[in-house]
Motif scaffolding. Sequence first.
Motif, PDB file in Angstrom:
ATOM      1  N   TRP A   8      41.264  55.413   8.431  1.00 43.96           N
ATOM      2  CA  TRP A   8      40.537  54.645   9.518  1.00 43.96           C
ATOM      3  C   TRP A   8      40.484  55.442  10.690  1.00 43.96           C
ATOM      4  CZ3 TRP A   8      42.447  52.600  14.407  1.00 43.96           C
ATOM      5  CH2 TRP A   8      41.523  51.851  15.161  1.00 43.96           C
ATOM      6  N   LYS A   9      39.394  55.297  11.580  1.00 41.24           N
ATOM      7  CA  LYS A   9      39.309  55.983  12.943  1.00 41.24           C
ATOM      8  C   LYS A   9      38.691  55.027  13.796  1.00 41.24           C
ATOM      9  CE  LYS A   9      38.376  60.758  10.769  1.00 41.24           C
ATOM     10  NZ  LYS A   9      39.675  61.177  11.109  1.00 41.24           N
ATOM     11  N   LEU A  10      38.881  55.493  15.204  1.00 38.06           N
ATOM     12  CA  LEU A  10      38.452  54.433  16.112  1.00 38.06           C
ATOM     13  C   LEU A  10      37.055  54.656  16.549  1.00 38.06           C
ATOM     14  CD1 LEU A  10      39.283  52.445  18.509  1.00 38.06           C
ATOM     15  CD2 LEU A  10      39.539  54.223  19.900  1.00 38.06           C
ATOM     16  N   PRO A  11      36.078  53.777  16.357  1.00 40.21           N
ATOM     17  CA  PRO A  11      34.744  53.916  16.417  1.00 40.21           C
ATOM     18  C   PRO A  11      34.405  54.222  17.865  1.00 40.21           C
ATOM     19  CG  PRO A  11      35.094  51.978  15.334  1.00 40.21           C
ATOM     20  CD  PRO A  11      36.314  52.335  15.745  1.00 40.21           C
ATOM     21  N   ARG A  12      33.424  54.971  17.935  1.00 42.67           N
ATOM     22  CA  ARG A  12      32.929  55.295  19.652  1.00 42.67           C
ATOM     23  C   ARG A  12      33.051  53.899  20.520  1.00 42.67           C
ATOM     24  NH1 ARG A  12      28.101  59.264  21.000  1.00 42.67           N
ATOM     25  NH2 ARG A  12      28.667  59.754  23.207  1.00 42.67           N
ATOM     26  N   HIS A  13      33.479  53.947  21.451  1.00 39.16           N
ATOM     27  CA  HIS A  13      33.467  52.878  22.583  1.00 39.16           C
ATOM     28  C   HIS A  13      33.282  53.375  24.031  1.00 39.16           C
ATOM     29  CE1 HIS A  13      37.569  54.578  22.721  1.00 39.16           C
ATOM     30  NE2 HIS A  13      37.791  53.901  23.670  1.00 39.16           N
ATOM     31  N   TYR A  14      32.861  52.287  24.681  1.00 39.68           N
ATOM     32  CA  TYR A  14      32.439  52.589  26.170  1.00 39.68           C
ATOM     33  C   TYR A  14      33.000  51.969  27.136  1.00 39.68           C
ATOM     34  CZ  TYR A  14      28.588  54.612  23.280  1.00 39.68           C
ATOM     35  OH  TYR A  14      27.958  55.258  22.395  1.00 39.68           O
ATOM     36  N   ALA A  15      33.859  50.932  26.844  1.00 41.13           N
ATOM     37  CA  ALA A  15      34.823  50.176  27.512  1.00 41.13           C
ATOM     38  C   ALA A  15      36.204  49.666  27.050  1.00 41.13           C
ATOM     39  CB  ALA A  15      33.965  49.048  28.069  1.00 41.13           C
ATOM     40  N   HIS A  16      37.075  49.408  27.769  1.00 43.67           N
ATOM     41  CA  HIS A  16      38.511  48.805  27.301  1.00 43.67           C
ATOM     42  C   HIS A  16      38.841  47.829  28.214  1.00 43.67           C
ATOM     43  CE1 HIS A  16      40.018  51.833  30.055  1.00 43.67           C
ATOM     44  NE2 HIS A  16      41.258  51.277  30.107  1.00 43.67           N
ATOM     45  N   ALA A  17      39.399  47.050  27.342  1.00 47.03           N
ATOM     46  CA  ALA A  17      40.201  45.841  28.255  1.00 47.03           C
ATOM     47  C   ALA A  17      41.715  45.887  28.296  1.00 47.03           C
ATOM     48  CB  ALA A  17      39.811  44.415  27.529  1.00 47.03           C
TER      49      ALA A  17
END
Length: 201
Positions: free
Chosen positions: A34-43
């Motif tokens: 499993w890999k972390l998908p590309r993301h553009y923000a975090h909470a």
Amino acid sequence: PSGTAFVALMPMPVPNGEAEDAIRFSLSAVGTGWKLPRHYAHAIVTLRDVNTASMVDTLSLFTSLLAAVTEASQAVGVYWGEAGATHDPKFFLSTAHDHDVSSRIMLWTGVSVTHEKDGRLSLLSTGMKQLNLPDLLLIAPRATGNAALGTFFDFLSYSAEFGKPLPEGDTIGRTADERLPIHYVQSPIDPKVKVWRVELK
């Protein structure tokens, strides 16, 4: 128990690739790829003013809160900073659904899997400091594989429920008859920190 929750949305990924690097310490990534998908923000989720009986209760309350935020926001990953582990959200939600410490300990801690010079598995926990407890270094025969991981989290769960460091020279086991001695040694990643070491036969 009650508390005040804070959720802050940051319009950028987790800085310095921390979340991506921490995937390797999550049980959800062991053997799955499993890999972390590309993301553009975090909470950033925090819980304050909590009145609970123990640190285990506090972490359990926070886990339930974080699971609700994860589900509502359709998060692509859950980075548990104090454990240094990034979990697959499906794994996080299914594990958090069970309120037992034996399940949730897999979310509260990460695991570093390496090998000893003789080929045995070396499993080191990350994150038990949240419970004011030392991390565990479990040495296991290479062939034990997933069974060693199960024992590893069983021992961590026992430590969390015991609520204080297990004494030097005491024993622990997978059965009522097994007596595996506990010894405190330098952490393999930080010589200033002591961890409790157990060897499986």
